[in-house]
Each structure stands twice: as structure tokens, then as C-alpha cells.
Design an enzyme around this catalytic site. Structure first.
Site, short mmCIF file in Angstrom:
data_model
loop_
_atom_site.label_atom_id
_atom_site.label_comp_id
_atom_site.label_asym_id
_atom_site.label_seq_id
_atom_site.Cartn_x
_atom_site.Cartn_y
_atom_site.Cartn_z
N GLU A 70 13.58 -5.83 0.80
CA GLU A 70 13.25 -7.17 1.29
C GLU A 70 13.96 -8.24 0.47
OE1 GLU A 70 9.03 -7.75 1.30
OE2 GLU A 70 8.77 -6.72 3.23
N THR A 103 6.01 2.41 11.31
CA THR A 103 4.71 3.02 11.59
C THR A 103 4.70 3.63 13.00
OG1 THR A 103 3.72 1.40 10.14
CG2 THR A 103 2.23 2.57 11.60
N SER A 143 9.83 -4.98 7.40
CA SER A 143 8.54 -5.14 8.08
C SER A 143 8.80 -5.44 9.56
CB SER A 143 7.78 -6.29 7.43
OG SER A 143 6.61 -6.51 8.15
N GLY A 144 8.16 -4.69 10.41
CA GLY A 144 8.32 -4.92 11.85
C GLY A 144 9.49 -4.16 12.46
N SER A 192 1.19 -5.16 11.01
CA SER A 192 1.97 -4.88 9.82
C SER A 192 1.17 -4.06 8.81
CB SER A 192 2.37 -6.21 9.19
OG SER A 192 3.05 -5.98 8.01
N SER A 193 1.79 -2.95 8.35
CA SER A 193 1.09 -2.12 7.36
C SER A 193 1.13 -2.84 6.02
CB SER A 193 1.81 -0.78 7.20
OG SER A 193 2.17 -0.27 8.45
N GLY A 244 10.63 -1.33 3.52
CA GLY A 244 12.06 -1.31 3.24
C GLY A 244 12.46 -2.44 2.31
N ASN A 297 5.00 -9.24 12.11
CA ASN A 297 4.59 -8.03 12.83
C ASN A 297 3.10 -8.12 13.14
OD1 ASN A 297 4.00 -5.48 13.68
ND2 ASN A 297 4.68 -4.42 11.82
#
Ligand SMILES: Nc1ncnc2c1ncn2[C@@H]1O[C@H](COP(=O)(O)OP(=O)(O)OP(=O)(O)O)[C@@H](O)[C@H]1O
Ligand SMILES: [Mg+2]
Length: 1017
Positions: free
Chosen positions: A395, A114, A109-110, A164-165, A393, A161
Site C-alpha cells: 500500500e 477474499t 484492498s478491494g 474490506s477484511s 497487498g 471496499n
């Protein structure tokens, strides 16, 4: 070679040298390479064909039009590593070979997934549709705009993020045969069902982008109508997140989202409903429950009516759904009261479910708009696809729960796909093709994938079983079931299975040995999170809403409580199914990979946390890729397709080879280029080791292509010119025959019309001439002249020869007098020698008197003339104004003036060669002046006794003109009144005047000469 080309080649060579060196440690290689580049501000690195991207956490000027142009149509290694290089490679593979491709973007994340997917989309949009077709522009616009909407609804501000999605996204872009985007499809994966931030995610420290945008950007009037206030901390669900720093642009972004929704085709009432739903969720979070004795209560009833209003339903129904649960026991239906805890749980589940349905509805709506419609393969050619996957991804946290379990399972699936496509397939292919190959060991994670997803035996199956059990099932019972069923699995362990492993907590933790490392999961919350926790009552409540959009989102609310429904699929099974479908989809495409790395957890452009990065590089699954790539070949292709692409490079293969097989032809071609040391020949494919060779082949191909295009153009132009020439020739032939036809038909028509003219009375004078074609105009003139001559000759032939001189004279008179003089006397017979006529009777009388009447005429015989042209009595006047009656006698040699009173004694002889002209008046009088060379003009007025006043001027003029013409001399004839004359050089005029009392013509003297007075009537 240009300098930039040389630099690229140098760089590629250097990389290859490291890559293919004998003392190679793939991890150090990758890590040093990435780190080294990042330190120089280069955020992208190629590891094989994978692009590794480091999040720079600052805006870089590397995505503009200039950069796009640099990468457009270039080969992968021709330019420095970049997202655009991989996007172009995927696009080119799709266009050149009509293959579906996909770009898989993964990372924490981050890490920038995206952002990367957006740049890739922008690149594809920029390089397609050169002809600016409106429909393609529309699709591109919606594809780009859809991102903005999806992010607003699907993204949140988290402490990892700012954008963040909260969902995994897979977007297919469909292209037509020309390579222009014509549509697309979006799949979203597991929105918010999993959240590593904890169960009550609305209350967790992150903030939905949309909530902030709505509160900051919505107008006062809008907020009033939604019963909202600007202060985010007034809402329980987002209070915690409201402390996070918000962007100053939220107002503008809110407007951008509203505009994008309009562009995508959302109707106004649909957009309204969307905001109502969002507001209803915020209000739901503020509901407070309490109990009065055994009865649960809602403390703030007003909020209930606001929610009911926003969801277009009734307050009492909302209240009932929140406080009671309808349960069917056999045929009876009873309302079971909630405890306060159950009511809160139900409320949160409801809020989450509404938001999830809303998001799915938006995705479906976008899909409806961008779906490829009316595409016919037979007409439009093959429709190809580029898929872009932006998904969470691997984690690992300190406390890993159900969400991390799902995410890591997803990454195991993607790794398995990667292994299958890149490693396993590659090695298998070498074996199949008979290429000497030393097997490289890699870890096949299929065993872990099976551990999670296998039917009946996998963790998900065990979890589902636990959830299905009647009665109270706890997370510990689920762990027990795992221990029982998976106790022997090499990748699974727990404290119970390994008592010495003190890191694991009893009855709480289990460990999975993932391909990327060991992860300890806590079972707490697994059961709840996996169940479909939404009570049926809420579904019916929403289905019965009077807002059609809401009703549409909840179709299963239609079922009544007594209808036996299939148990809804659990969250884990839904996720598993969507992953299997995703992997199947990706497996059918040619994959390209982007691996995103996050340099630090502080969103800082300066920091580089080496430990964090090492960790990520390890998990990216790049290492095996590097190993296999290093030992293997960069490129392989069947001999047939290879020849198809590169055969123009060698004269032996272009345009067709005559070698025994395609393989032999490829060998010849490779030897021609001198690449034989860099290739291996398989059974059906050629394998090329280094990208540089391929790059050079591509360069040669591009060079030859220009020549081939020129050649084709030349041939085509020649064909066109020949075609044009043939057409012109044909046109000319047609023209020729047509002209011939026109000429022939004209001549035939003339012949038809004139064929009987000989027997016609007027020899065809009345026959109308047909209109000739243009080319025959002059011919017609000539023909008409011939005809007129012929007709004249025919007419003349019918005239007796003795009349011919008279006729000629009349014609000559006509020529000079017609239109000038009133009387020509054509109607009479022209006798010519009038004196002889008069004398015929006079002879008789004279003989009686014993005198010879025309002694003078006899004298003229001495002249030896042949013909007498004209003779007549005249009255003449001379320069002494003396008027006398005389006669003129004109032979073909002389003009005689005679005295009739003296037996026509010749008074004066004028040779005709001395005569140069005649002048007559324009009236009916008989005045004539003979002009002589010596200016001694003879002025006479013809005088006829028998018949009296006979008009003879026309005859005199005609006879003389005809005679002069035959002797090819000129005779000037002028017709005027007064008539000009010259008497011994003195110019004078003779005017003709009519006088009533004049008995016969007579000359009188006048100032300027004479006047001939003629009798008037
Ligand atoms: N190429 C880039 N250039 C500049 N900034 C970037 C770039 N990539 C990412 N960032 C920064 O990093 C932030 C996070 O990126 P992004 O939202 O793409 O991460 P993500 O991998 O999608 O995370 P999540 O899994 O949470 O959705 C962006 O908001 C942006 O500020
Ligand atoms: Mg994202």
C-alpha cells in the site's frame, strides 16, 4: 485430438511464442496480456504459473458447477486461466505427491483477495468427498460457514471496499490420504491494530459489518435487551461510517451469521455474550467525559450502568477503571486520576481491545471445532495440507503511517519468500544440477527485510527501544534514533540525512526504498500505536466479570497490580513474530500464487485506470518471475520420481528398465516421445522447458493409466476366478470324501448289524436297517430286496421238499385272496387229493363188498397226468337248476367231474387249458365257479365229509393259481358276492345266503340265477 484440445494447444503455443521470443519486454508482455484479456471480459491471466486476477466488479457466471467440472483433474494449461486451475494444481500436487501446498493471494484492498479465497475454498469443497462421508461434509460445512462469521466480525465497509477484511487470514485445510478435507486451522493477523484510516478507527469513515447487521437485523426485543436503537447515527463510533451506503440485505445476513455460529457450535449463551460485547462497545463510544475542577467526570452515568450490565460487572468498577489508573510505586498502590484526554484515550483503547479479544476468541473457537482430531498417520496415511493466505497487498498512500509500514513489511517478507522459492532456488538449482544457465539479475529484497526486522538494528527494534524509554518519548525522538542508527543504510533516508530532498518533511518523514517502489512514512503516531495502550485496570475489570466467557478472554487480568509483569510485546514485534512464523510455514509448502488487481478506485465494472493498473502490476513482483520462467524450465523432477510417474509411456521403462541408471532410462523415454529438444538433463533431475511437453506427457500417462488399470483388473479378475475355482475344487473334493465316508460308514453299519443274521432264528428280520445317505436310497431298496430274497431262500431251504408244493399253493392263495376273502384255510395241512383220503377207507369197505370204488379215477390215468392237484366232493347245480352231488378231480391236465355214486365215473372232462378263471365269494362258504373258455361255467360248492365242513376254497384257488403260474398261464380269480357266472352263454349270479334252519349247503333257484344257502349258527 478433439477440437477443444486443439484450441487449448493453440492458445498455449501462442502464449509460449510470445513468452519465449527474443525481443521480450516482460513488463509490456504482462501488462498487455492482462489488459487484452480484461477487455475481452476475461478476468484471469496466467503469468508463468501465477494467476493474475482483475476485479470485474460485477457478477460473472464462471464459478458454477459446469465450470468446476471443466477444471476438475485437468492440467494447469489445459483450460483457460482461472482460479480453479490454480486450486486444482495445488490440490493435485498435494494428492499426487503428498506435498503440502499453499495458495498465496495478495493485492490491494478491494482487489478481490477474499472473493478469490472463497472461490478456491468452494472449488476444493466441490471436488472432494465423492463418497459423501458425513464427517468430511461436516468439516467442509464448517470451513465454508466460518467465512461468513469471520467476515461479519472482521470486515468493514470502507470507501475502498464494501466488505474490506480488517485482518490478514491464513487458513490451513487438512486432508486425509484420500484427499478429503478432515479439518483445518485459521490464523488471523493483526486485526485492527493497524488501520490506514487513522487511529480512532471506530470513528473513522468505515463501518463494521457486524454493527450494521446487528442494528438492522436484530429483533426489537433483542435491541431492547441490549439497550440499543436501530439508528446507527446515534452511536459515536459508527456515526461517520453510517453515512456509507448499506446493503439492503443486512437483516438476512445477520440471520445467516447467527445460523452459521450455531452450525459451528457456539452455545446460545456464548452467542448472547457476543452481542452484549458488541453493544457494550457501541455504548462505550457514547461516554462523555468532563472535568470538575481537577476531578474527571462521566457526564452520562446511565450509560456506565448499561455497559456494566452488558459486561456483567459493577457500575462503580467500570467508572473507576475509566477515570483512574492504579499505579504501583514500590509497595504502595495509588489511584492516579486521568485527565479528560487520558480518559477518552483509555476508553477507545478499551473498546478496541474488547473487540480484538472477541475476534480472537471466535477464531479460537472455530479452530477448536475444525481441528483434526484422532488422526493417526500409521492408520490413515499421510495428512497433507493446503494453506490459503488472503493478506493485504502493498500500500502507498499520500500519508503513510504505522499501518502501511506494517503492511509493506509484510509484503517485503512475502516477496522475499517468493524470491527464495521461485527465483533464487530456481537459479541455484540449475547451478547445482549443472544445467547451463545465464544468471538473471533480480533484486533480492532481503536487505529491506533486514532493515525492518533485524534484531537491535532494525526499524522495529529501534521503535521498541523508543517505546521502552521512561519518561515522555515523542515520535520525533524515534525518528532521531532512526537517523542515528540507519543513516548509512542504502534503503533508508530522511530530510536530516538528505537535506536536499525537499519532499521529505523535517522531523516527520522517513523514506524506505521498497522492492516495489519508494514509500514515505510519517512517524506521527508510531509510538502510541506500537505501545500496548490498554491500562491494566481494564484487564482486571474484565477478568472479574461474572460472565465466564468474558472472563476467559482476559486471563492476564488475574494478576494483581503489585505483581511484576513482563512488559507486553509491542504491536510491531507481535506483527513481526507472526510474519516470521507465517513465512516459515509457507516456506515448508509448495506455493501457488494469485495476484489480484483492482482496475479502478470507483468499484466500477466499466472503468480501467491504466495508471493504477501499471502501478499494481509493477508491485506484484511478477516481472522477475516472468524473466526467470522465460529463461528457465517449466518443470523439473528427480529421475526416480519422473520414472515413477511416466514409466508406463515407454516399453523400455515399463514395468522396469534394464538400463544402467534411472537417468539413462529417462533419456530413453524422452527420446521415445520425441521431446529431446525440449529438455535438459541435470545431475539428479530432468528439466522440461515448455509446459506443452509436460501436458503431452500427462496426456500419455492418463491414456496408459486406463490400460494399466484394465490390465490390473484383468489380472485381478483372473486371480479371483482361479481362487474361486480352487475353492470350488476343494469343496468338491471335500464333498466327494464326505460322501464316500457316509457311504462307507453306512455299508459298515449294515455289515455290522447284519453280520450274524445267518445264525439268528429269524435270519435278522428284527434287525433295524440304518438310515442310508440320500445317494444310497435306491441302493438300500436293492439291498433290502437281496436280503429278503436271501432270507426267503434260507427259510425255504429249511422246508422239506415234499411240503414245497403245498407252500407254493398257500403263497399263491395268499396273493390272490388275502384281504378279499374271510377264510383261506392256511392253518390246515393242504392234502389236495381228498377223494383219495376218503377212498382209502372206502377201498377197504368196497373190497369187502367186491366192488372197485374208484374205477372212474383209474380212467383218468389215461390222461397221463403227473400230479393230482386237488379232488373233493361237491354239490353242483346246472342250468336246468338241477342239484346233484358230485366230485371234482383236478390233475395237472384236466378237471374231471365225477359221480361218486357210480364209482367215480367221469361225467365231464374240462381240459385245464380251457379253464380261464375262478370266482369265489368273500365269505366262509365253499362256493366256487370254474369259468371256461366256452362259457359253460361249472358251479359247485365244495363238500367235505371228513372232517366235516372243512374249508377248502383257499386250497383249491392256491393250488390252481400256483399251477397256472408255473406253467406261465394266467388264471383270473375274482372274489365277489354274488358271484357272476355264465351258463352256456347266459349270464347269471350265485348269491350266498346264510339260513338258520339249513343243515347243509344247497342251491336254490333264484330270479337272477341261484342262491347258495349255507347253514348259519
Ligand atoms: N471475482 C469477482 N467477481 C465479482 N466481483 C468481485 C470479484 N472479486 C471481487 N469482487 C468485488 O470486489 C469486492 C471486493 O473484493 P474483496 O473483498 O475480495 O477484496 P479484498 O482484496 O479482500 O479487499 P480487502 O483487502 O479490503 O479485504 C467484492 O465485495 C466484490 O463486490
Ligand atoms: Mg478481503
Amino acid at each position: 485430438m478433439t477440437n477443444s484440445r486443439a484450441a487449448v494447444m493453440k492458445r498455449a503455443t501462442r502464449l509460449e511464442n510470445v513468452f519465449f521470443s527474443t525481443t521480450f519486454d516482460p513488463f509490456s508482455f504482462s501488462f498487455c496480456l492482462i489488459l487484452g484479456r480484461f477487455e475481452k471480459g476475461r478476468i484471469y491471466t496466467f503469468i508463468g504459473e501465477v494467476v493474475v486476477s482483475m476485479n470485474p466488479y460485477k457478477n460473472l457466471n464462471i464459478y458454477g458447477r459446469d465450470t468446476i467440472e471443466q477444471y476438475k483433474g485437468r492440467e494447469l494449461y489445459e483450460r483457460p486461466p482461472h482460479l480453479f486451475a490454480i486450486a486444482d494444481a495445488a490440490y493435485k500436487a498435494m494428492k499426487r505427491r503428498s506435498k503440502d501446498t499453499c495458495i498465496v493471494i495478495s493485492g490491494e484492498s478491494g482487489a478481490g483477495k477474499t472473493e478469490a479465497s472463497k472461490y478456491i475454498m468452494q472449488y476444493i469443497a466441490a471436488i472432494t468427498n465423492p463418497s459423501q462421508r458425513a464427517e468430511v461434509e461436516r468439516v467442509k460445512n464448517i470451513l465454508l460457514k466460518s467465512n461468513c462469521v469471520l467476515e461479519a466480525f472482521g470486515n468493514a465497509k470502507t470507501n475502498r471496499n464494501d466488505n474490506s477484511s480488517r485482518f490478514g487470514k491464513y487458513m490451513d485445510i487438512n486432508f486425509d490420504f484420500k484427499g478429503d478435507p478432515i479439518g483445518g486451522h485459521i490464523n488471523n493477523y493483526l486485526l485492527e491494530k493497524v488501520s490506514h484510516e487513522g487511529f480512532s478507527f471506530f470513528g473513522s469513515p468505515f463501518l463494521k459489518i457486524l454493527f450494521v447487521q446487528l442494528l438492522q437485523g436484530g429483533s426489537d426485543q433483542m435491541l431492547r435487551s441490549l439497550h440499543l436503537q436501530k439508528d446507527a447515527s446515534a452511536y459515536n463510533y459508527i456515526r461517520a461510517g453510517a453515512q456509507l451506503k448499506c446493503s439492503n440485505n443486512d437483516g438476512a445476513e445477520f440471520k445467516a451469521v447467527a445460523d452459521a455460529m450455531k452450525v459451528i457450535g457456539f452455545k446460545q449463551e456464548e452467542i448472547q455474550t457476543v452481542y452484549k460485547i458488541v453493544a457494550a462497545i457501541l455504548h462505550l463510544g457514547n461516554l462523555k467525559f468532563s472535568v470538575d475542577g481537577d476531578t474527571p467526570l462521566i457526564e452520562n452515568g446511565k450509560v456506565v450502568s448499561v455497559i456494566a450490565d452488558l459486561l456483567s460487572t459493577k457500575s462503580d468498577m467500570v467508572e473507576k477503571a475509566l477515570l483512574f489508573r492504579t499505579v504501583a510505586t514500590g509497595r504502595d498502590v495509588i489511584d492516579k486520576q486521568h485527565t479528560e484526554q487520558e480518559a477518552t484515550y483509555g476508553r477507545d483503547a478499551f473498546a478496541k481491545a474488547i473487540y480484538e479479544r472477541l475476534f480472537c476468541w471466535i477464531v479460537t473457537h472455530i479452530n477448536d471445532v475444525i481441528e483434526v482430531k484422532n488422526y493417526d498417520n500409521t492408520i490413515h496415511g499421510k495428512n497433507t495440507v493446503i494453506g490459503v493466505l488472503d493478506i493485504y497487498g502493498f500500500e502507498i498512500f499520500d500519508n503513510n503511517s504505522f499501518e502501511q509500514f506494517c503492511i509493506n513489511y509484510c509484503n517485503e517478507k512475502l516477496q522475499q519468500l517468493f524470491i527464495q522459492l521461485v527465483l533464487k532456488q530456481e537459479q541455484e538449482e540449475y547451478q547445482r544440477e549443472g544445467i547451463p544457465w545465464k544468471h538473471i539479475d533480480y533484486f533480492n529484497n532481503q536487505i529491506i527485510v533486514d532493515l525492518v526486522e533485524q534484531q537491535h538494528k532494525g526499524i522495529i527494534a529501534i521503535l521498541d527501544d523508543a517505546c521502552m524509554n521512561v519518561g515522555k518519548v515523542t515520535d520525533e525522538m524515534f525518528l532521531e534514533a532512526l537517523n542515528n542508527k540507519l543513516g548509512k543504510h542504502a534503503h533508508f533516508s530522511s530530510r536530516k540525512l538528505c537535506a536536499t530532498d525537499k519532499i521529505l518533511e523535517f522531523d516527520r518523514d522517513f523514506r524506505i526504498k521498497h522492492y516495489a517502489g519508494d514509500v514515505i512514512y510519517s512517524v506521527t503516531g508510531f509510538i502510541d500505536k506500537n505501545k500496548d495502550t490498554l491500562f491494566q485496570d481494564f484487564k482486571r475489570l474484565m477478568y472479574n466479570s461474572s460472565n465466564p466467557v468474558l472472563k476467559m478472554m482476559w486471563p492476564e487480568g488475574k494478576l494483581s497490580i503489585t505483581e511484576v509483569t513482563k512488559r507486553p510485546l509491542t504491536a510491531a514485534t507481535l506483527f513481526k513474530n507472526s510474519m516470521i512464523a507465517l513465512v516459515d510455514n509457507l516456506a515448508s509448502k509448495e506455493p501457488y500464487y494469485v495476484r489480484c488487481i483492482k482496475p479502478n478506485d470507483k468499484k466500477s465494472p466499466q472503468l480501467f485506470d491504466e495508471e493504477r493498473c501499471r502501478h499494481q502490476v509493477e508491485y506484484l513482483g511478477l516481472l522477475e518471475n516472468v524473466r526467470v520462467r522465460r529463461a528457465g524450465f517449466a518443470y523439473r523432477q528427480t529421475y526416480e520420481k519422473f520414472l515413477h510417474r511416466y514409466k508406463m509411456i515407454s516399453e523400455f521403462t515399463w514395468p522396469n528398465h534394464d538400463l544402467p541408471s534411472d537417468k539413462e532410462a529417462v533419456k530413453k523415454l524422452i527420446e521415445c516421445c520425441g521431446f529431446q529438444h525440449d529438455v535438459a538433463y541435470g545431475k539428479t533431475k530432468i528439466f522440461i522447458r515448455t509446459p506443452r511437453t509436460l501436458f503431452t506427457l500427462e496426456e500419455l500417462h492418463a491414456k496408459m493409466l486406463v490400460r494399466i488399470v484394465l490390465f490390473l483388473q484383468k489380472v485381478w479378475r483372473g486371480t479371483l476366478a482361479r481362487l474361486r475355482y480352487k475353492r470350488t475344487r476343494a469343496a468338491l473334493t471335500i464333498l466327494k470324501y464326505y460322501r464316500r465316508y457316509k457311504v462307507k460308514s453306512y455299508i459298515r453299519e449294515v455289515a455290522r448289524r447284519f453280520q450274524n443274521v445267518r445264525s439268528m432264528k429269524d435270519y435278522g428280520k428284527h434287525v433295524q436297517w440304518p438310515t442310508p445317505p440320500k445317494v444310497l436310497r435306491r441302493f438300500e431298496e436293492a439291498l433290502q430286496t437281496i436280503y429278503h430274497r436271501w432270507r426267503a431262500s434260507e427259510l425255504i431251504r429249511s422246508i422239506p421238499p415234499k411240503d414245497l408244493p403245498q407252500l407254493r399253493a398257500k403263497v399263491a392263495a395268499m396273493e390272490v385272496l388275502k384281504g378279499h376273502r374271510a377264510d383261506i384255510g392256511l392253518q390246515r395241512a393242504w392234502e389236495g387229493n381228498y377223494i383219495a383220503l376218503v377212498s382209502a377207507s372206502a377201498v377197504i369197505n368196497a373190497k369187502k363188498r367186491g366192488k372197485l370204488p374208484m374205477a372212474g379215477v383209474q380212467d383218468t390215468r389215461k390222461d397221463k397226468y403227473m400230479n393230482v392237484l386237488f379232488s373233493c366232493h361237491v354239490r353242483k347245480v346246472n342250468r336246468f337248476n338241477k342239484v346233484e352231488d358230485r366230485a371234482i378231480f383236478i390233475t395237472d391236465r384236466h378237471l374231471y367231474k365225477m359221480d361218486p355214486m357210480k364209482q367215480y365215473k367221469v361225467m365231464k372232462t374240462i381240459p385245464l387249458y380251457n379253464l380261464i378263471g375262478l370266482s369265489v365269494s368273500n365269505g366262509k362258504d365253499q362256493l366256487v365257479v370254474f369259468h371256461t373258455k366256452d362259457n359253460k361255467d361249472l358251479i359247485v360248492c365244495l363238500f367235505s365229509k371228513q372232517p366235516p365242513n372243512d374249508s377248502r376254497i383257499g386250497e383249491l384257488v392256491g393250488v390252481l393259481a400256483s399251477h397256472f403260474k408255473r406253467s406261465k398261464r394266467s388264471l383270473q380269480v375274482s372274489v365277489t358276492n354274488p358271484v357272476q357266472c355264465s351258463l352256456h352263454g347266459r349270464k347269471c349270479t350265485v348269491a350266498v345266503e346264510t339260513k338258520l334252519n339249513q343243515s347243509q349247503p344247497d342251491f336254490t333257484k333264484h330270479r337272477s340265477g341261484f342262491v347258495l344257502c349255507v347253514p348259519g349258527n
